[in-house]
Design a protein around this motif. Structure first.
Motif, mmCIF file in Angstrom:
data_model
loop_
_atom_site.group_PDB
_atom_site.id
_atom_site.type_symbol
_atom_site.label_atom_id
_atom_site.label_comp_id
_atom_site.label_asym_id
_atom_site.label_seq_id
_atom_site.Cartn_x
_atom_site.Cartn_y
_atom_site.Cartn_z
ATOM 1 N N TYR A 287 0.859 -1.187 0.000
ATOM 2 C CA TYR A 287 0.000 0.000 0.000
ATOM 3 C C TYR A 287 0.890 1.230 0.000
ATOM 4 O O TYR A 287 1.862 1.317 0.768
ATOM 5 C CB TYR A 287 -0.930 0.021 1.210
ATOM 6 N N LEU A 288 0.552 2.196 -0.850
ATOM 7 C CA LEU A 288 1.335 3.417 -1.008
ATOM 8 C C LEU A 288 0.427 4.633 -1.037
ATOM 9 O O LEU A 288 -0.739 4.540 -1.418
ATOM 10 C CB LEU A 288 2.128 3.388 -2.329
ATOM 11 N N GLU A 289 0.971 5.773 -0.658
ATOM 12 C CA GLU A 289 0.314 7.053 -0.866
ATOM 13 C C GLU A 289 1.354 8.034 -1.373
ATOM 14 O O GLU A 289 2.521 8.003 -0.960
ATOM 15 C CB GLU A 289 -0.351 7.577 0.415
ATOM 16 N N LEU A 290 0.940 8.927 -2.268
ATOM 17 C CA LEU A 290 1.827 9.905 -2.894
ATOM 18 C C LEU A 290 1.261 11.307 -2.713
ATOM 19 O O LEU A 290 0.081 11.545 -2.956
ATOM 20 C CB LEU A 290 1.974 9.607 -4.390
ATOM 21 N N TYR A 291 2.136 12.227 -2.311
ATOM 22 C CA TYR A 291 1.719 13.616 -2.111
ATOM 23 C C TYR A 291 2.692 14.567 -2.793
ATOM 24 O O TYR A 291 3.910 14.311 -2.845
ATOM 25 C CB TYR A 291 1.643 13.942 -0.612
ATOM 26 N N ASP A 292 2.152 15.656 -3.299
ATOM 27 C CA ASP A 292 2.964 16.777 -3.758
ATOM 28 C C ASP A 292 3.256 17.612 -2.522
ATOM 29 O O ASP A 292 2.458 18.479 -2.133
ATOM 30 C CB ASP A 292 2.210 17.582 -4.810
ATOM 31 N N ILE A 293 4.372 17.324 -1.882
ATOM 32 C CA ILE A 293 4.644 17.908 -0.568
ATOM 33 C C ILE A 293 4.992 19.392 -0.655
ATOM 34 O O ILE A 293 4.953 20.105 0.350
ATOM 35 C CB ILE A 293 5.766 17.111 0.138
ATOM 36 N N VAL A 294 5.291 19.883 -1.868
ATOM 37 C CA VAL A 294 5.565 21.308 -2.042
ATOM 38 C C VAL A 294 4.264 22.104 -1.996
ATOM 39 O O VAL A 294 4.137 23.083 -1.254
ATOM 40 C CB VAL A 294 6.323 21.554 -3.357
ATOM 41 N N SER A 295 3.282 21.689 -2.781
ATOM 42 C CA SER A 295 2.029 22.442 -2.852
ATOM 43 C C SER A 295 0.982 21.941 -1.858
ATOM 44 O O SER A 295 -0.021 22.625 -1.628
ATOM 45 C CB SER A 295 1.452 22.377 -4.270
ATOM 46 N N ASP A 296 1.220 20.779 -1.272
ATOM 47 C CA ASP A 296 0.238 20.174 -0.373
ATOM 48 C C ASP A 296 0.924 19.691 0.911
ATOM 49 O O ASP A 296 0.979 18.495 1.203
ATOM 50 C CB ASP A 296 -0.440 19.001 -1.095
ATOM 51 N N PRO A 297 1.459 20.620 1.707
ATOM 52 C CA PRO A 297 2.208 20.215 2.902
ATOM 53 C C PRO A 297 1.355 19.543 3.967
ATOM 54 O O PRO A 297 1.901 18.889 4.866
ATOM 55 C CB PRO A 297 2.797 21.536 3.408
ATOM 56 N N TYR A 298 0.040 19.676 3.879
ATOM 57 C CA TYR A 298 -0.842 19.016 4.848
ATOM 58 C C TYR A 298 -1.295 17.635 4.372
ATOM 59 O O TYR A 298 -2.108 16.987 5.025
ATOM 60 C CB TYR A 298 -2.048 19.903 5.148
ATOM 61 N N GLU A 299 -0.759 17.201 3.238
ATOM 62 C CA GLU A 299 -1.005 15.848 2.727
ATOM 63 C C GLU A 299 -2.501 15.537 2.631
ATOM 64 O O GLU A 299 -2.991 14.518 3.106
ATOM 65 C CB GLU A 299 -0.298 14.816 3.614
ATOM 66 N N SER A 300 -3.201 16.415 1.965
ATOM 67 C CA SER A 300 -4.657 16.277 1.867
ATOM 68 C C SER A 300 -5.107 15.455 0.662
ATOM 69 O O SER A 300 -6.211 14.880 0.689
ATOM 70 C CB SER A 300 -5.309 17.663 1.808
ATOM 71 N N THR A 301 -4.280 15.369 -0.393
ATOM 72 C CA THR A 301 -4.713 14.703 -1.626
ATOM 73 C C THR A 301 -3.686 13.662 -2.061
ATOM 74 O O THR A 301 -2.558 14.000 -2.442
ATOM 75 C CB THR A 301 -4.904 15.720 -2.765
ATOM 76 N N ASP A 302 -4.092 12.392 -2.011
ATOM 77 C CA ASP A 302 -3.245 11.288 -2.461
ATOM 78 C C ASP A 302 -3.262 11.252 -3.992
ATOM 79 O O ASP A 302 -4.317 11.116 -4.615
ATOM 80 C CB ASP A 302 -3.776 9.973 -1.880
ATOM 81 N N LEU A 303 -2.074 11.359 -4.605
ATOM 82 C CA LEU A 303 -1.967 11.485 -6.058
ATOM 83 C C LEU A 303 -1.401 10.241 -6.737
ATOM 84 O O LEU A 303 -1.000 10.306 -7.903
ATOM 85 C CB LEU A 303 -1.087 12.693 -6.404
ATOM 86 N N LYS A 304 -1.380 9.103 -6.055
ATOM 87 C CA LYS A 304 -0.727 7.943 -6.652
ATOM 88 C C LYS A 304 -1.416 7.459 -7.928
ATOM 89 O O LYS A 304 -0.757 6.933 -8.835
ATOM 90 C CB LYS A 304 -0.633 6.795 -5.645
#
Length: 466
Positions: free
Chosen positions: A413-430
Motif C-alpha cells: 500500500y502506497l500514498e503519494l503527495y505533492d509535498i511542495v504544494s500540499d504540505p498538509y497531505e490532503s490529496t493522495d496522487l498515486k
C-alpha cells in the motif's frame, strides 16, 4: 549533577581554508536547542490557543521561522542519531527508541550509537570549538549501564539523562549551559552546546508556580499541566538567551530551536495519573499530553508531517533575516552536521558519506523549492492502520524533488503527495502520477537494499549474554 570533562578526541579533521567563517570573521558560537515531543503547533508564535512561549517567540521575531523542516524519524533515538551523524538512522540500525536490552534485540537494534562514528561534536572539536551536551541523551539508555557516556562522542563536558551513569536532574539543563558558556567565553573559545530539554515528554515534571500561571485560564487539569511544563521550558530557554545578552554574545551566536519529533498523544480515554521514569523520576503520564500539530496528519511515531515536521527557528543576527517566515526551504535534520561544519570552517572527512547537505545558503535566505537530494525514513509501523491512529501505518518514506511517497512494511500500500504544494497531505496522487510512484518506489527499494542487515555486535551490551 554529572558534569564531566572528556578527553581530547583522537581523530581530528583539518579546517577548511575557504568557508563561510572566513567571510563572516570570527567563528560563531552554536547553540542547538532540541525539545522532546514539542509539536509544530505548541508555540504561541504558531498560534496555540493557550500555550505561552515568549522566549521562543523572541527567537522567531529576531530570526527566521522555517516551516518545512523535518526530522529523520517520528521518535526520539533515531531522530537524535541523524543530528549527531548527519546520516539516516537506518544506516546505524537505529529504527526506534533505545530501550532495555531485550527490546533492542527484538527490534534488530544495537544498544547504543557507535562512538566511533563520525559525530558533529567531534568534528567541531577539531575546529577549535569547546563542546557540551546538557539534557536528554537517549543515544543509549539509563538501563544499559555499560553503554558509552556522551563524553565518548566528542563532548568536553556534559550533564545528561537517559544515558549510563548519574542522571542529571531535568531542570538543571539551562544552569549548566550558562556555566559552560561563561567558561568558554572567559577562555576566548567558540562553543557548541546541545541543550536538549526534556519537555514536553512524559513524565510531566510540573512545578507548582507554573501551574499557578494558568490558574485563571479555564483549562482542564491536563491542559493546565501541559501549558505549565512548556512555560517552564520556555523560561529556561529565556535564561540562556539572557545570558548571551549579558555576555554580549548574542550577535556572535547561532541559536536554533527545534524538536526531535511531533507531539505525543494518548488515547481519548487516557487517565490523568502519575507515572515514573527511571531516568527522570515521577510526573504526570500520557493523559496530560495535549500537543498539537496545527493541522498536520499524525503525531509522534508517524511518518506523516505531524510526526516529522517540527518547529525550526533560527536566529543568527546579521546573517539570518529577522522576523521572517520561510515556507519553502525543505531542510532536514541530516543537514545540520554539514551545515554546522561549514559555518565552523570544518572540512568533512574524505571517507565520510553524509546523507545531508549544507543549508547555509537556505538559512541566509536563498530561495529553494522541493528537495534535490532525497530523504528516506524507516520505522516499524503497524499495518493495517488502526482506527484510532489512521496516520500511523507507514513504515517507509521517501521525499525527492516535490514528491513524498509513503509505504507500508511490504509496499503493498502506497500514498503519494505533492509535498511542495500540499504540505498538509490532503490529496493522495498515486493514481494520477504513476511515473512519480514508480521512480520513488525504485529509489526506496535501492535505499533499503543499501542498509545493513544487523548491527555490529560490538554495539551490544554485556547484558545480552545473561
Amino acid at each position: 549533577m554529572l558534569f564531566v570533562l572528556a578527553g581530547a578526541a583522537e581523530s581530528r579533521c583539518a579546517a577548511a581554508e575557504d568557508t563561510v567563517t572566513s567571510s563572516v570573521g570570527k567563528k560563531p558560537n552554536i547553540l542547538f536547542i532540541f525539545a522532546d515531543d514539542w509539536g509544530w503547533g505548541d508555540l504561541s508564535c504558531h498560534g496555540h490557543p493557550y500555550v505561552r512561549t515568549p522566549n521562543i517567540d523572541r527567537l522567531a521575531r529576531e530570526g527566521t521561522d522555517f516551516e518545512r523542516f523535518t526530522v529523520a524519524s517520528g521518535v526520539c533515538s533515531p531522530s537524535r542519531t541523524a543530528v549527531m551523524t548527519g546520516q539516516f538512522p537506518a544506516r546505524h540500525n537505529i529504527d526506534g527508541h533505545f530501550a532495555w536490552v531485550p527490546s533492542n534485540a527484538k527490534r534488530n537494534m544495537p544498544d547504543w550509537l557507535d562512538p566511533s562514528a563520525v559525530t558533529l561534536p567531534r568534528l567541531l572539536q577539531s575546529g577549535g570549538y569547546k563542546t557540551a551536551h546538557f539534557g536528554k541523551w537517549h543515544l543509549s539508555n539509563d538501563m544499559i549501564p555499560d553503554s558509552p557516556t556522551p563524553a565518548e562522542y566528542g563532548y568536553d563536558r556534559y550533564g545528561a539523562f537517559n544515558c549510563s551513569g548519574e542522571q542529571m536532574p531535568v531542570h538543571e539543563d539551562a544552569n549548566e549551559t550558562i556555566k559552560f558558556i561563561e567558561a568558554a567565553h572567559s577562555e576566548g573559545d567558540p562553543f557548541f552546546v546541545n541543550l536538549w530539554v526534556h519537555e514536553p515528554h512524559t513524565p510531566f515534571h510540573v512545578i507548582p508556580k507554573y501551574r499557578w500561571r494558568f490558574r485563571h485560564s479555564g483549562l482542564s487539569e491536563a491542559d493546565e499541566i501541559y501549558a505549565a511544563v512548556l512555560s517552564h521550558a520556555d523560561d529556561r530557554i529565556g535564561e540562556v538567551l539572557d545570558a548571551l545578552d549579558r555576555l554580549k554574545l548574542t550577535d556572535e551566536t547561532l541559536v536554533i530551536f527545534s524538536s526531535d519529533n511531533g507531539p505525543a498523544r494518548g488515547s481519548a480515554n487516557a487517565k490523568l495519573e502519575l507515572s515514573y521514569d527511571t531516568a527522570t523520576g515521577a510526573g504526570f503520564g500520557i493523559g496530560a499530553a495535549k500537543g498539537i500539530t496545527a493541522g498536520r496528519k499524525g503525531y509522534k511515531a508517524s511518518l506523516f508531517e505531524g510526526g516529522i515536521n517540527v518547529p525550526f527557528i533560527v536566529r543568527w543576527p546579521g546573517k539570518v533575516a529577522a522576523g521572517e517566515t520561510n515556507d519553502s526551504a525543505m531542510i532536514s535534520a541530516v543537514d545540520l552536521l554539514p551545515t554546522f561544519c561549514e559555518i565552523a570552517g570544518v572540512k568533512l572527512p574524505s571517507a565520510y558519506q553524509p546523507d545531508g547537505v549544507s543549508q547555509v545558503s537556505a538559512l541566509q535566505g536563498q530561495s529553494s523549492t522541493g528537495r534535490t537530494k532525497p530523504l528516506f525514513w524507516k520505522y516499524g509501523a503497524r499495518w493495517p492502520a488502526q482506527k484510532s491512529r489512521p496516520h500511523h501505518w507507514a513504515s517507509y518514506c521517501v521525499v525527492n524533488e516535490r514528491w513524498k511517497l509513503l509505504a507500508n512494511q511490504d509496499s503493498s500500500y502506497l500514498e503519494l503527495y505533492d509535498i511542495v504544494s500540499d504540505p498538509y497531505e490532503s490529496t493522495d496522487l498515486k493514481e494520477t502520477h504513476p511515473n512519480a510512484v514508480s521512480k520513488l518506489s525504485e529509489q526506496l527499494a535501492d535505499w533499503k537494499a543499501s542498509l545493513p542487515e544487523s548491527p555490529d555486535s560490538k554495539l551490544f551490551s554485556s547484558l545480552r549474554k545473561n
